[in-house]
Design a protein around this motif. Structure first.
Motif, PDB file in Angstrom:
ATOM      1  N   GLY A 130      48.141  39.252  50.771  1.00 13.04           N
ATOM      2  CA  GLY A 130      48.464  38.066  51.543  1.00 13.04           C
ATOM      3  C   GLY A 130      47.450  37.807  52.644  1.00 13.04           C
ATOM      4  O   GLY A 130      46.602  38.638  52.945  1.00 13.04           O
ATOM      5  N   LEU A 131      47.544  36.628  53.241  1.00 13.62           N
ATOM      6  CA  LEU A 131      46.676  36.276  54.360  1.00 13.62           C
ATOM      7  C   LEU A 131      47.114  37.089  55.567  1.00 13.62           C
ATOM      8  O   LEU A 131      48.253  36.989  56.009  1.00 13.62           O
ATOM      9  N   ASN A 132      46.211  37.927  56.074  1.00 13.51           N
ATOM     10  CA  ASN A 132      46.542  38.827  57.172  1.00 13.51           C
ATOM     11  C   ASN A 132      45.416  38.786  58.215  1.00 13.51           C
ATOM     12  O   ASN A 132      44.493  39.597  58.169  1.00 13.51           O
TER      13      ASN A 132
ATOM     14  N   CYS B 251      45.125  28.338  46.303  1.00  8.24           N
ATOM     15  CA  CYS B 251      45.720  29.423  47.093  1.00  8.24           C
ATOM     16  C   CYS B 251      45.149  29.358  48.509  1.00  8.24           C
ATOM     17  O   CYS B 251      43.995  29.730  48.732  1.00  8.24           O
ATOM     18  N   PHE B 252      45.942  28.864  49.449  1.00  8.30           N
ATOM     19  CA  PHE B 252      45.488  28.719  50.830  1.00  8.30           C
ATOM     20  C   PHE B 252      45.071  30.057  51.422  1.00  8.30           C
ATOM     21  O   PHE B 252      44.013  30.177  52.032  1.00  8.30           O
ATOM     22  N   GLY B 253      45.895  31.088  51.239  1.00 13.67           N
ATOM     23  CA  GLY B 253      45.588  32.411  51.785  1.00 13.67           C
ATOM     24  C   GLY B 253      44.294  32.981  51.232  1.00 13.67           C
ATOM     25  O   GLY B 253      43.522  33.620  51.949  1.00 13.67           O
TER      26      GLY B 253
ATOM     27  N   ALA C 213      40.459  40.651  60.924  1.00 11.56           N
ATOM     28  CA  ALA C 213      39.733  40.850  62.185  1.00 11.56           C
ATOM     29  C   ALA C 213      39.344  42.311  62.364  1.00 11.56           C
ATOM     30  O   ALA C 213      38.261  42.615  62.880  1.00 11.56           O
ATOM     31  N   ARG C 214      40.194  43.222  61.959  1.00 12.11           N
ATOM     32  CA  ARG C 214      39.889  44.654  62.068  1.00 12.11           C
ATOM     33  C   ARG C 214      38.667  45.013  61.225  1.00 12.11           C
ATOM     34  O   ARG C 214      37.756  45.704  61.686  1.00 12.11           O
TER      35      ARG C 214
ATOM     36  N   GLN D 166      36.955  32.521  53.564  1.00 12.67           N
ATOM     37  CA  GLN D 166      36.261  31.809  54.635  1.00 12.67           C
ATOM     38  C   GLN D 166      36.001  32.705  55.846  1.00 12.67           C
ATOM     39  O   GLN D 166      34.906  32.689  56.404  1.00 12.67           O
ATOM     40  N   LYS D 167      36.990  33.494  56.236  1.00  9.72           N
ATOM     41  CA  LYS D 167      36.841  34.369  57.407  1.00  9.72           C
ATOM     42  C   LYS D 167      35.692  35.354  57.211  1.00  9.72           C
ATOM     43  O   LYS D 167      34.892  35.560  58.126  1.00  9.72           O
ATOM     44  N   PHE D 168      35.615  35.971  56.053  1.00  9.40           N
ATOM     45  CA  PHE D 168      34.539  36.928  55.797  1.00  9.40           C
ATOM     46  C   PHE D 168      33.193  36.224  55.629  1.00  9.40           C
ATOM     47  O   PHE D 168      32.172  36.700  56.113  1.00  9.40           O
TER      48      PHE D 168
END
Length: 90
Positions: A69-71, A12-14, A76-77, A20-22
């Motif tokens: 979903g990937l958002n 699952c890419f999303g 970022a928020r 990864q972002k977190f």
């Protein structure tokens, strides 16, 4: 603050990008693999009404924010809020 990501462990890419972002900014989260946990799958589909992973549930200060979903904007928020909170606690 609690941050829970309901996701698939693989394929699952999303899901991978959200994790990864977190992780990249050091924000702790609990991950729940919906492919291995039928109760979690039922929760996100039946109770929350989502049909796409990842499902992110962010609880802080008696409020809840959640999405499916990937958002990148919502991610970022949350990162912005948590960065400010961490600075205030330091």
């Amino acid at each position: 603050m609690t941050l829970t990501i309901y996701a698939k462990a693989v394929g699952c890419f999303g899901c991978a990008k959200t994790r990864q972002k977190f992780t990249d900014v050091g924000i702790a989260f609990t991950e729940v693999d919906v492919t291995a946990n039928p109760g979690a799958f039922e929760y996100i589909t039946e109770e929350l009404g989502y049909s796409q992973v990842p499902v992110v549930v962010y609880d802080t200060d008696d409020s809840e924010d959640r999405w499916s979903g990937l958002n990148p904007a919502r991610i970022a928020r949350v990162i912005g809020i948590e960065t400010v909170r961490e600075g205030a606690l330091a």
